[in-house]
Design a protein around this motif. Sequence first.
Motif, mmCIF file in Angstrom:
data_model
loop_
_atom_site.group_PDB
_atom_site.id
_atom_site.type_symbol
_atom_site.label_atom_id
_atom_site.label_comp_id
_atom_site.label_asym_id
_atom_site.label_seq_id
_atom_site.Cartn_x
_atom_site.Cartn_y
_atom_site.Cartn_z
ATOM 1 N N MET A 187 -5.735 9.223 0.802
ATOM 2 C CA MET A 187 -5.825 8.534 -0.488
ATOM 3 C C MET A 187 -4.788 7.419 -0.505
ATOM 4 S SD MET A 187 -6.277 11.837 -3.020
ATOM 5 C CE MET A 187 -7.026 10.902 -4.368
ATOM 6 N N SER A 188 -5.083 6.353 -1.252
ATOM 7 C CA SER A 188 -4.119 5.251 -1.319
ATOM 8 C C SER A 188 -4.186 4.536 -2.657
ATOM 9 C CB SER A 188 -4.371 4.244 -0.193
ATOM 10 O OG SER A 188 -5.556 3.529 -0.451
ATOM 11 N N ARG A 190 0.844 -1.191 0.000
ATOM 12 C CA ARG A 190 0.000 0.000 0.000
ATOM 13 C C ARG A 190 0.875 1.234 0.000
ATOM 14 N NH1 ARG A 190 -2.606 3.035 4.406
ATOM 15 N NH2 ARG A 190 -4.617 3.811 3.676
ATOM 16 N N LEU A 191 0.518 2.193 -0.828
ATOM 17 C CA LEU A 191 1.154 3.509 -0.862
ATOM 18 C C LEU A 191 0.047 4.512 -0.564
ATOM 19 C CD1 LEU A 191 3.635 5.313 -1.503
ATOM 20 C CD2 LEU A 191 2.941 5.205 -3.910
ATOM 21 N N TRP A 192 0.210 5.298 0.486
ATOM 22 C CA TRP A 192 -0.861 6.202 0.879
ATOM 23 C C TRP A 192 -0.314 7.590 1.162
ATOM 24 C CZ3 TRP A 192 -1.693 8.581 5.680
ATOM 25 C CH2 TRP A 192 -0.834 8.181 6.707
ATOM 26 N N LEU A 193 -1.244 8.551 1.231
ATOM 27 C CA LEU A 193 -0.875 9.937 1.471
ATOM 28 C C LEU A 193 -2.065 10.681 2.050
ATOM 29 C CD1 LEU A 193 -2.371 11.738 -0.983
ATOM 30 C CD2 LEU A 193 -0.646 10.564 -2.315
ATOM 31 N N ASP A 194 -1.783 11.848 2.601
ATOM 32 C CA ASP A 194 -2.869 12.765 2.931
ATOM 33 C C ASP A 194 -2.628 14.051 2.159
ATOM 34 O OD1 ASP A 194 -1.207 14.570 4.551
ATOM 35 O OD2 ASP A 194 -1.370 13.091 6.148
ATOM 36 N N VAL A 195 -3.717 14.742 1.846
ATOM 37 C CA VAL A 195 -3.648 15.959 1.039
ATOM 38 C C VAL A 195 -4.717 16.915 1.535
ATOM 39 C CG1 VAL A 195 -5.121 14.909 -0.756
ATOM 40 C CG2 VAL A 195 -3.684 16.872 -1.326
ATOM 41 N N LYS A 196 -4.360 18.177 1.635
ATOM 42 C CA LYS A 196 -5.346 19.171 2.042
ATOM 43 C C LYS A 196 -6.480 19.199 1.025
ATOM 44 C CE LYS A 196 -2.345 22.083 4.823
ATOM 45 N NZ LYS A 196 -1.846 23.453 5.055
ATOM 46 N N THR A 197 -7.686 19.293 1.528
ATOM 47 C CA THR A 197 -8.861 19.178 0.660
ATOM 48 C C THR A 197 -8.964 20.300 -0.366
ATOM 49 O OG1 THR A 197 -10.218 20.286 2.327
ATOM 50 C CG2 THR A 197 -10.211 17.870 2.340
ATOM 51 N N HIS A 198 -8.279 21.404 -0.141
ATOM 52 C CA HIS A 198 -8.322 22.507 -1.113
ATOM 53 C C HIS A 198 -7.189 22.439 -2.136
ATOM 54 C CE1 HIS A 198 -5.037 24.869 0.755
ATOM 55 N NE2 HIS A 198 -5.520 24.392 1.898
ATOM 56 N N ASN A 199 -6.342 21.413 -2.058
ATOM 57 C CA ASN A 199 -5.229 21.270 -3.001
ATOM 58 C C ASN A 199 -5.710 20.514 -4.246
ATOM 59 O OD1 ASN A 199 -2.793 20.992 -4.322
ATOM 60 N ND2 ASN A 199 -1.684 20.267 -2.514
ATOM 61 N N TYR A 212 -3.217 12.845 -8.093
ATOM 62 C CA TYR A 212 -3.296 11.583 -7.368
ATOM 63 C C TYR A 212 -4.365 10.666 -7.963
ATOM 64 C CZ TYR A 212 -0.663 14.362 -3.946
ATOM 65 O OH TYR A 212 0.253 15.171 -3.322
ATOM 66 N N LYS A 213 -5.502 11.228 -8.306
ATOM 67 C CA LYS A 213 -6.544 10.418 -8.943
ATOM 68 C C LYS A 213 -6.079 9.910 -10.301
ATOM 69 C CE LYS A 213 -10.599 12.358 -6.659
ATOM 70 N NZ LYS A 213 -11.808 13.182 -6.831
ATOM 71 N N LYS A 214 -5.407 10.763 -11.057
ATOM 72 C CA LYS A 214 -4.871 10.369 -12.364
ATOM 73 C C LYS A 214 -3.860 9.225 -12.221
ATOM 74 C CE LYS A 214 -1.808 12.802 -14.971
ATOM 75 N NZ LYS A 214 -1.282 13.951 -15.730
ATOM 76 N N MET A 215 -3.157 9.211 -11.105
ATOM 77 C CA MET A 215 -2.160 8.174 -10.847
ATOM 78 C C MET A 215 -2.761 6.918 -10.238
ATOM 79 S SD MET A 215 0.858 9.006 -11.892
ATOM 80 C CE MET A 215 0.130 9.713 -13.337
ATOM 81 N N THR A 268 -7.084 6.172 -4.698
ATOM 82 C CA THR A 268 -8.486 6.166 -4.323
ATOM 83 C C THR A 268 -8.669 6.987 -3.052
ATOM 84 O OG1 THR A 268 -8.811 3.970 -5.259
ATOM 85 C CG2 THR A 268 -10.392 4.669 -3.579
ATOM 86 N N LEU A 269 -9.710 7.792 -3.021
ATOM 87 C CA LEU A 269 -10.051 8.549 -1.821
ATOM 88 C C LEU A 269 -10.639 7.588 -0.790
ATOM 89 C CD1 LEU A 269 -10.430 11.269 -0.346
ATOM 90 C CD2 LEU A 269 -12.660 11.426 -1.467
ATOM 91 N N GLU A 270 -10.001 7.509 0.376
ATOM 92 C CA GLU A 270 -10.469 6.616 1.438
ATOM 93 C C GLU A 270 -11.357 7.324 2.442
ATOM 94 O OE1 GLU A 270 -7.001 4.867 3.215
ATOM 95 O OE2 GLU A 270 -6.815 3.404 1.608
ATOM 96 N N GLY A 271 -11.132 8.595 2.637
ATOM 97 C CA GLY A 271 -11.922 9.325 3.616
ATOM 98 C C GLY A 271 -11.340 10.698 3.867
ATOM 99 N N THR A 272 -11.975 11.427 4.744
ATOM 100 C CA THR A 272 -11.564 12.794 5.053
ATOM 101 C C THR A 272 -11.440 12.967 6.558
ATOM 102 O OG1 THR A 272 -12.727 13.596 3.086
ATOM 103 C CG2 THR A 272 -12.164 15.236 4.749
ATOM 104 N N LEU A 273 -10.318 13.526 6.967
ATOM 105 C CA LEU A 273 -10.108 13.907 8.362
ATOM 106 C C LEU A 273 -10.529 15.371 8.464
ATOM 107 C CD1 LEU A 273 -6.572 12.326 8.877
ATOM 108 C CD2 LEU A 273 -8.773 11.351 9.515
#
Length: 166
Positions: free
Chosen positions: A158-159, A115-124, A131-134, A137-142
């Motif tokens: 996202m992961s 698994r490769l995962w990351l977090d990203v600010k929702t306004h970025n 990330y979606k192009k790559m 998948t959006l897993e959820g929002t903190l």
Amino acid sequence: MIIDNLESVKFRAAQRADLNFIAELESAPENAVFIQPWSIQKHELSLSNPDIRYFIIEAVPDDSPVGYIILAGLCSPHDSLELTRIVISRKGGGYGTAAFRLLKKWAFENVSANRLWLDVKTHNERAIYLYKKMGFTLEGTLRDCIKSGDTYESLHIMSLLRSEYD
């Protein structure tokens, strides 16, 4: 150490001498709004941590630095790598896309991550689009998990899984 060469970028292991480049890139106004810049001291500690890997992204063929990546979880028993940070200095030139292709290849073929995962600010929005192009998948929002001045910001998690990479 050069990891591989793919398209227009290659990676090399970051050194202490690269920390000024990293800190300058983080503190640039166009980047700082999307990340929480670290001090040089925090980068020095992270650079020496065996669970964390820093890469400098270099343009091919001139070897000029165009960004950096920080990965965490190299010692994870769960084979889960966190993309802690990716910052590109020359935006709009395809370096981010090329760096992601090389990163996915390295993570799933060289390190055998599951698994490769990351977090990203929702306004970025630019990063989320990439990330979606790559294939992420959006897993959820903190929600409202980061305090920024007098306001709060949310993060998307996202992961990408090995089975989705293959």
